[in-house]
Structures are given as structure tokens and as C-alpha cells.
Design a protein around this motif. Structure first.
Motif, short mmCIF file in Angstrom:
data_model
loop_
_atom_site.label_atom_id
_atom_site.label_comp_id
_atom_site.label_asym_id
_atom_site.label_seq_id
_atom_site.Cartn_x
_atom_site.Cartn_y
_atom_site.Cartn_z
N VAL A 87 -9.16 3.48 -36.19
CA VAL A 87 -8.22 4.60 -36.06
C VAL A 87 -8.74 5.65 -35.08
N SER A 125 0.08 -2.39 -41.86
CA SER A 125 -0.84 -1.43 -42.50
C SER A 125 -0.06 -0.31 -43.18
N TYR A 150 -3.25 3.63 -33.29
CA TYR A 150 -3.44 2.37 -34.05
C TYR A 150 -2.24 2.16 -34.98
N ASN A 180 -6.24 -0.30 -48.60
CA ASN A 180 -7.62 -0.28 -48.10
C ASN A 180 -8.40 -1.52 -48.52
N THR A 199 -17.21 2.94 -40.25
CA THR A 199 -16.76 4.29 -40.62
C THR A 199 -15.95 4.25 -41.91
N ASN A 200 -15.57 3.02 -42.33
CA ASN A 200 -14.81 2.92 -43.59
C ASN A 200 -15.72 3.19 -44.78
N LEU A 201 -15.12 3.73 -45.83
CA LEU A 201 -15.90 4.24 -46.97
C LEU A 201 -16.84 3.22 -47.59
N VAL A 204 -19.86 2.22 -45.59
CA VAL A 204 -20.71 3.41 -45.45
C VAL A 204 -21.53 3.60 -46.74
N VAL A 217 -21.50 11.32 -46.06
CA VAL A 217 -20.77 12.56 -46.35
C VAL A 217 -19.44 12.22 -47.03
N VAL A 218 -18.98 13.16 -47.80
CA VAL A 218 -17.63 13.07 -48.40
C VAL A 218 -16.76 14.05 -47.62
N PHE A 219 -15.73 13.48 -46.95
CA PHE A 219 -14.90 14.33 -46.08
C PHE A 219 -13.85 15.09 -46.90
N CYS A 230 -10.04 12.75 -51.34
CA CYS A 230 -8.84 11.96 -51.00
C CYS A 230 -8.65 10.75 -51.91
N ARG A 232 -7.15 6.86 -52.27
CA ARG A 232 -6.74 5.67 -51.55
C ARG A 232 -6.53 4.52 -52.53
N ARG A 296 -11.90 15.27 -42.75
CA ARG A 296 -11.90 14.49 -41.50
C ARG A 296 -10.51 14.57 -40.90
N ASP A 299 -7.02 12.38 -41.72
CA ASP A 299 -6.95 11.80 -43.08
C ASP A 299 -5.70 12.28 -43.80
#
Ligand code: WQD
Length: 346
Positions: A87, A125, A150, A180, A199-201, A204, A217-219, A230, A232, A296, A299
Motif C-alpha cells: 500500500v 481486497s 494499490y 487481512n 510492514t504488515n502486523l 512485524v 510500534v502500535v500505530f 485499529c 481488522r 499511520r 489506516d
């Protein structure tokens, strides 16, 4: 029945090939391996015993793509994954995304027409919904403006297929809108081997737990959700893979109501980022080093699916929980084979 998978060396593609093979389908793979690793086919062979014919072909090259179809005139179905999907990168390099994702789709559709392919599954998606006003999203939820190029290529891709289907009643199509995807095959012989730093949770989280990253980090924890982070809809990768097999079988059965249909593929449960982290810690006994930081950009606050339409029509039942996702993702992180660290065709 022979199925052509495009992008079969990727995360969802490789797991779908395993599920197709285990359900009696014959598979041929096209993947240019620019952002995936042909080693995934070793994992597929180790799991299924099948050496899948592989063409390292760029779908943006129509002549080269035609050659694959000419060598396999008995291709009756296509599962089309091949696309760029980062993305953030799509925001930085929009033309790269429109050129790659749409040219490749146009060429495959050209071959569908020229070689009379009967069934086509499109990898779409949930990002086509944008920042949905209503939750859970259903297939009838209107698409809002795409949050990224994307997501826009997925909206346009669905539109291309819809118009193509109108003039090709002899071919039937399903678009699957993924939420997801996460986790790995239980054998840990295939999994998410992202082309660059993930970069996906979920990857990571496992990179942080294994020390590949010092911390994560938690965005954002100021969202209007139950714990501020957030929400998902995380779907276990093998459930997602099976949704593709079930879609082919659905079209084969002729039970489809139209020759273009769309299905949400999630599990209808919203999980927050902090809940996902806690699930990982509970399953593995590892405490994660994370820091709470700002949101982020791009998001959406929350998105999760109403997948009942897919479950009924496709006779598809997702079984994996967020704990299964974390368990298999962690096993993969610990046991992933050598090939999965190579970032190219190597
Ligand atoms: C999930 C949540 C982040 C990383 C994207 C695409 C989607 C699909 C899946 C292709 C968000 C938070 C993440 C981190 C965090 N891709 N997060 N710290 O953005 O929901 O979906 O990937 O089909 O189309 O949009 O997935 O995993 O990046 O983020 O707090 O280090 O985890 O803010 O809330 P996303 P994600």
C-alpha cells in the motif's frame, strides 16, 4: 481439471496451490519472481509431493504469456494473484502499480478470450471499500474512494472483469475481497516470505519476537474502538486458500447466479492491534517489546467482514482463529527454510 495460478510463489498463491492440489486439481504456475521466491515451489513439493510446472514469465509480456497458454491448451480455470500489493509503495509509485497490476490483468483476460478459459478467480481486497461507513461490510457495501493506488487497481480490476464478463457469457468469474491474511501452513514449509522488510502486523510481531527487530510500534491508540487501536479482520491463510478452491468448485458446479460474482473473504471478527499482540503473547509465552505511537497515515479505523454470503454460496467455513494465526506464524518464523530468506528468484 488444470488450473493456471498466476503469482503462485507468493504468500496467498503458494498456500492456494497446496489447497488446490490437495483437492485433486492439476496446477501450472506463472510468476516472474520479481517480488517472490521460486523456492516456495520446493515447499509446495515437500508438502504435496507434486512438482508444479513453473514459468518465470512476466504477465506484462503478452507474447510470453500466450506461450504458456499455448503449451497448456487444457487450462480450464485461472486463479489470478499476480500483482504488487504494498500500500505505502503504491502511494509513492502510482504508475508502477497501475502499469503492473492492470497490464498483467489485461493480458491474462486476452488469453482467457483467445484460449477459451472457462473459470477465473480474481484476487481482490477489502481495501476496495475504502473507509466504510457501515460495519461489518457486506458485498453490497458501496465502494468509497480508494485510500491508495494499490486499492484503486483492485477497484479498476474488478471493473475490467465485470465488463469483460458481460461480453463473455461462456466464462464465469469470482472476485474474492480479502481481509487481512496471516499465519502459515502448519508444516512451516511455506509461509509469508515478504520480498522486503515486512510492514504488515503479523510478520512485524514475529520479527520482533525473534529479535530480527529490536521493537515494534502500535500505530495509534486514540481511535474510537474498544481499546483505542485499529480493528481488522485477520483470516488464517489456509482458510483463505480454501476459499479459492471452493470458488473454482462453485463455478464448475454451475451454481453461480451470474457469470461475475463478488465475495468477502474474512471471518467476520474484528480484532484490535493490542488484542492481536496479546494473542501472540498468550500463545507463545513471549512478551513483545512495543511502543504506542501516532496513527499511520492511510489506516482506516476499523474494517471487518460479513462473510456469510461466501460461506453459504461457496460452502466455505473458515476455521482458523487469531491464536491459530499467531501459532503458525511463530512456527514459520522459527523454522522457515533457507529459500524464504532469498528476496529474488534465486
Ligand atoms: C494492520 C493493523 C496498522 C504494523 C494491508 C493492505 C490490505 C492487505 C493487507 C493486500 C493496522 C497496525 C501494523 C505495525 C501496527 N494487503 N500495525 N504496527 O494495512 O490493514 O492491510 O495489508 O492485499 O489491502 O491495506 O494491514 O498489517 O499493515 O496493518 O500497529 O508495525 O496493524 O496500523 O491498524 P492493513 P497491516
Amino acid at each position: 481439471m488444470k488450473i493456471l495460478v498466476t503469482g503462485g510463489c507468493g504468500f496467498i498463491g503458494s498456500h492456494t496451490i497446496v489447497d488446490l492440489l490437495e483437492n485433486g486439481f492439476e496446477v501450472v504456475n506463472i510468476d516472474n519472481n520479481v517480488r517472490s521466491n521460486a523456492g516456495a515451489l520446493e515447499g509446495i513439493e515437500a508438502i504435496t509431493g507434486v512438482k508444479v510446472p513453473h514459468y518465470q514469465t512476466d504477465l506484462c509480456d503478452l507474447a510470453a504469456t500466450r506461450k504458456v497458454f499455448a503449451e497448456h491448451p487444457d487450462i480450464e480455470g485461472i486463479v489470478h494473484f499476480a500483482a504488487y500489493k504494498a500500500v505505502g509503495e503504491s502511494v509513492e509509485k502510482p504508475v508502477l502499480y497501475y502499469q503492473n497490476n492492470l497490464n498483467s490483468l489485461a493480458n491474462v483476460l486476452t488469453c482467457v478470450e483467445e484460449f477459451g478459459v472457462k473459470h477465473f478467480i480474481f484476487s481482490s481486497s477489502c481495501s476496495v471499500y475504502g473507509n466504510a461507513d457501515e460495519l461489518p461490510v457486506t458485498e453490497a457495501t458501496p465502494m468509497k474512494e480508494a485510500e491508495s493506488p494499490y486499492a484503486h487497481t483492485k477497484q479498476i480490476g474488478e471493473g475490467m472483469i465485470q465488463h469483460f464478463a458481460k461480453v463473455h457469457p461462456e466464462t464465469s468469474f469470482v472476485a474474492l475481497r480479502y481481509f487481512n491474511p496471516a499465519g502459515a501452513h502448519p508444516s512451516a514449509l511455506i509461509g509469508e516470505a515478504s520480498f522486503d522488510k515486512p510492514t504488515n502486523l503479523v510478520p512485524v510481531i514475529t520479527d520482533t519476537a525473534s529479535g530480527v527487530r529490536e521493537k515494534m510500534v502500535v500505530f495509534g491508540t486514540d481511535y474510537n474502538t474498544r481499546d483505542g487501536s485499529c480493528i481488522r479482520d485477520y483470516i488464517y491463510i489456509m482458510d483463505l486458500a480454501n476459499a479459492h478452491t471452493k470458488s473454482i468448485q462453485y463455478l464448475q458446479s454451475g451454481k453461480n447466479k451470474a457469470n461475475y460474482e463478488v465475495f468477502n473473504v474474512g471471518i467476520g471478527e474484528g480484532v484490535t492491534v493490542l488484542e492481536a499482540i496479546r494473542a501472540f503473547e498468550k500463545v507463545t509465552g513471549i512478551s513483545l517489546n512495543y511502543e504506542l505511537v501516532d496513527r499511520r497515515p492511510g489506516d482506516v479505523e476499523a474494517i471487518y467482514s460479513n462473510y456469510k454470503y461466501a460461506a453459504e454460496a461457496l460452502n466455505w467455513t473458515p476455521k482458523g482463529s487469531i491464536e491459530d494465526i499467531m501459532q503458525t506464524a511463530w512456527q514459520w518464523q522459527q523454522k522457515r527454510p533457507e529459500w524464504s530468506f532469498r528476496s529474488s528468484a534465486g
